[in-house]
Design a protein around this motif. Structure first.
Motif, PDB file in Angstrom:
ATOM      1  N   THR A   1       1.861   6.913  -6.655  1.00 51.38           N
ATOM      2  CA  THR A   1       0.834   7.807  -7.212  1.00 51.38           C
ATOM      3  C   THR A   1       1.022   9.251  -6.741  1.00 51.38           C
ATOM      4  O   THR A   1       0.943  10.188  -7.540  1.00 51.38           O
ATOM      5  CB  THR A   1      -0.576   7.329  -6.822  1.00 51.38           C
ATOM      6  OG1 THR A   1      -0.644   7.137  -5.395  1.00 51.38           O
ATOM      7  CG2 THR A   1      -0.915   6.033  -7.521  1.00 51.38           C
TER       8      THR A   1
ATOM      9  N   VAL B   1       2.104   1.880  -3.469  1.00 50.07           N
ATOM     10  CA  VAL B   1       1.049   2.483  -4.299  1.00 50.07           C
ATOM     11  C   VAL B   1       0.886   3.959  -3.933  1.00 50.07           C
ATOM     12  O   VAL B   1       0.715   4.814  -4.810  1.00 50.07           O
ATOM     13  CB  VAL B   1      -0.278   1.729  -4.123  1.00 50.07           C
ATOM     14  CG1 VAL B   1      -1.399   2.432  -4.883  1.00 50.07           C
ATOM     15  CG2 VAL B   1      -0.147   0.285  -4.595  1.00 50.07           C
ATOM     16  N   HIS B   2       0.956   4.247  -2.620  1.00 49.74           N
ATOM     17  CA  HIS B   2       0.835   5.646  -2.170  1.00 49.74           C
ATOM     18  C   HIS B   2       1.922   6.507  -2.803  1.00 49.74           C
ATOM     19  O   HIS B   2       1.634   7.533  -3.430  1.00 49.74           O
ATOM     20  CB  HIS B   2       0.933   5.716  -0.648  1.00 49.74           C
ATOM     21  CG  HIS B   2       1.203   7.091  -0.125  1.00 49.74           C
ATOM     22  ND1 HIS B   2       0.252   8.089  -0.138  1.00 49.74           N
ATOM     23  CD2 HIS B   2       2.336   7.639   0.402  1.00 49.74           C
ATOM     24  CE1 HIS B   2       0.770   9.192   0.370  1.00 49.74           C
ATOM     25  NE2 HIS B   2       2.031   8.953   0.703  1.00 49.74           N
TER      26      HIS B   2
ATOM     27  N   CYS C   1       0.831  -1.217   0.000  1.00 50.42           N
ATOM     28  CA  CYS C   1       0.000   0.000   0.000  1.00 50.42           C
ATOM     29  C   CYS C   1       0.860   1.259   0.000  1.00 50.42           C
ATOM     30  O   CYS C   1       0.531   2.245  -0.672  1.00 50.42           O
ATOM     31  CB  CYS C   1      -0.920   0.006   1.218  1.00 50.42           C
ATOM     32  SG  CYS C   1      -2.261  -1.196   1.158  1.00 50.42           S
TER      33      CYS C   1
ATOM     34  N   TYR D   1      -2.453   1.703   3.997  1.00 48.77           N
ATOM     35  CA  TYR D   1      -1.165   1.602   4.691  1.00 48.77           C
ATOM     36  C   TYR D   1      -1.309   1.835   6.190  1.00 48.77           C
ATOM     37  O   TYR D   1      -0.772   1.074   7.005  1.00 48.77           O
ATOM     38  CB  TYR D   1      -0.200   2.618   4.077  1.00 48.77           C
ATOM     39  CG  TYR D   1       1.001   2.939   4.908  1.00 48.77           C
ATOM     40  CD1 TYR D   1       2.001   2.000   5.133  1.00 48.77           C
ATOM     41  CD2 TYR D   1       1.168   4.218   5.449  1.00 48.77           C
ATOM     42  CE1 TYR D   1       3.126   2.314   5.888  1.00 48.77           C
ATOM     43  CE2 TYR D   1       2.283   4.532   6.200  1.00 48.77           C
ATOM     44  CZ  TYR D   1       3.256   3.576   6.418  1.00 48.77           C
ATOM     45  OH  TYR D   1       4.361   3.891   7.169  1.00 48.77           O
TER      46      TYR D   1
ATOM     47  N   ALA E   1      -4.538   4.978  -0.939  1.00 49.25           N
ATOM     48  CA  ALA E   1      -3.510   3.987  -0.628  1.00 49.25           C
ATOM     49  C   ALA E   1      -2.937   4.216   0.767  1.00 49.25           C
ATOM     50  O   ALA E   1      -2.630   3.256   1.489  1.00 49.25           O
ATOM     51  CB  ALA E   1      -2.394   4.038  -1.672  1.00 49.25           C
TER      52      ALA E   1
END
Length: 304
Positions: A80, A76-77, A73, A161, A157
């Motif tokens: 992006t 992904v955070h 996560c 997390y 995301a």
């Protein structure tokens, strides 16, 4: 909760300044966004590894699984949100990624947890703020809109997390959790860099200084001092104070980049932050797991 003294106040001030510098430094660095995200996580993991090894705490299989998912996560955070800071304005990027508490509240509702009416009101206010800010943004190019969307995705995301992280940290020391999580994140971002052809070196010395600043500032110093403050200040108070990251980032972006948001977007950004604050305050009475006696809340954890 211990008495709040000057040391705690100073720690919070430094932490807010540190995390506020993240987006401006990303925008300043002349390097691929994914590479920036990789380096700050890899260097952060390397810095924490010695302290984690000294703890000699082996994660259980369940804790390791949750920590790995949290690392996914986090990847992904950063994968992006970091690009968003290069595509849209610093103001919009930081404000939109700060919607993490909204997403954690929605996840809680989806899991059957009763969400206070004030939290739903805050979500409505935040959504209205997003609509107003993006609608008033004079830069409606596809590039800027993509950046706004990526910043929102980064906030989603970050919710995953933090929700996974609060579970893992019940049984793991912060240094062990963070070093494993950052390592997983860095490994995934490295794969993404290779897949996208993002160069990992041959940067200017100014860019390397910016990357080092992101690692020492937001990645290590900011989060460490936030955790220190949580022993003395309520998680809700810290979460609301962290919203000061947005005006802090605006000031640093102005000083470092000469970048100021369009005046017409500021009311929407202010309404968005007010809505997030209402969400945080509305969820303050929810039962929260603890780590060593300290209340851990998804709303209190910064990811920038």
């Amino acid at each position: 909760m211990r008495k709040v003294g000057l040391t705690t106040i100073a720690a919070l001030v430094v932490a807010i300044v540190a995390v506020s510098a993240s987006a401006p430094l990303i925008a300043f660095a002349v390097a691929p966004a994914l590479a920036i995200a990789f380096w700050r996580n890899m260097l952060g993991a390397a810095a924490l590894a010695p302290a984690a090894l000294l703890r000699r705490t082996a994660p259980t299989r369940a804790d390791l699984r949750i920590t790995v998912l949290a690392g996914v996560c986090l990847a992904v955070h950063f994968g992006t949100w970091v690009p968003s800071a290069k595509l849209t304005s610093v103001a919009m990027s930081v404000a939109l990624v700060s919607t993490t508490p909204v997403w954690t509240a929605l996840v809680a509702a989806a899991r059957g947890v009763r969400v206070p009416g004030s939290t739903w009101a805050g979500i409505g206010i935040a959504v209205a703020g997003v609509a107003l800010a993006t609608g008033a943004d004079p830069d409606l190019s596809g590039r800027a809109l993509l950046g706004d969307g990526l910043a929102l995705a980064g906030g989603v995301a970050a919710a995953g997390y933090t929700l996974l992280g609060e579970r893992a940290r019940v049984g793991l020391p912060t240094t062990v959790y963070a070093s494993v999580c950052y390592s997983v994140c860095a490994a995934l971002l490295l794969v993404a860099c290779f897949a996208s052809g993002a160069g990992l070196w041959r940067y200017t010395w100014e860019t390397w200084i910016a990357i080092a600043g992101m690692t020492v500032g937001p990645q290590l110093l900011g989060h460490t001092l936030i955790n220190y403050s949580l022993h003395r200040v309520s998680a809700t108070t810290v979460a609301v104070l962290l919203l000061l990251e947005v005006p802090g980032a605006l000031i640093i972006a102005w000083l470092l980049l000469g970048q100021l948001p369009a005046a017409r977007t500021l009311p929407g950004i202010a309404i968005l932050l007010a809505g997030v604050a209402v969400v945080v305050l509305g969820g303050r009475r929810r039962a929260q797991p603890t780590n060593g006696g300290t209340i851990i809340s998804p709303e209190a954890i910064g990811t920038t």
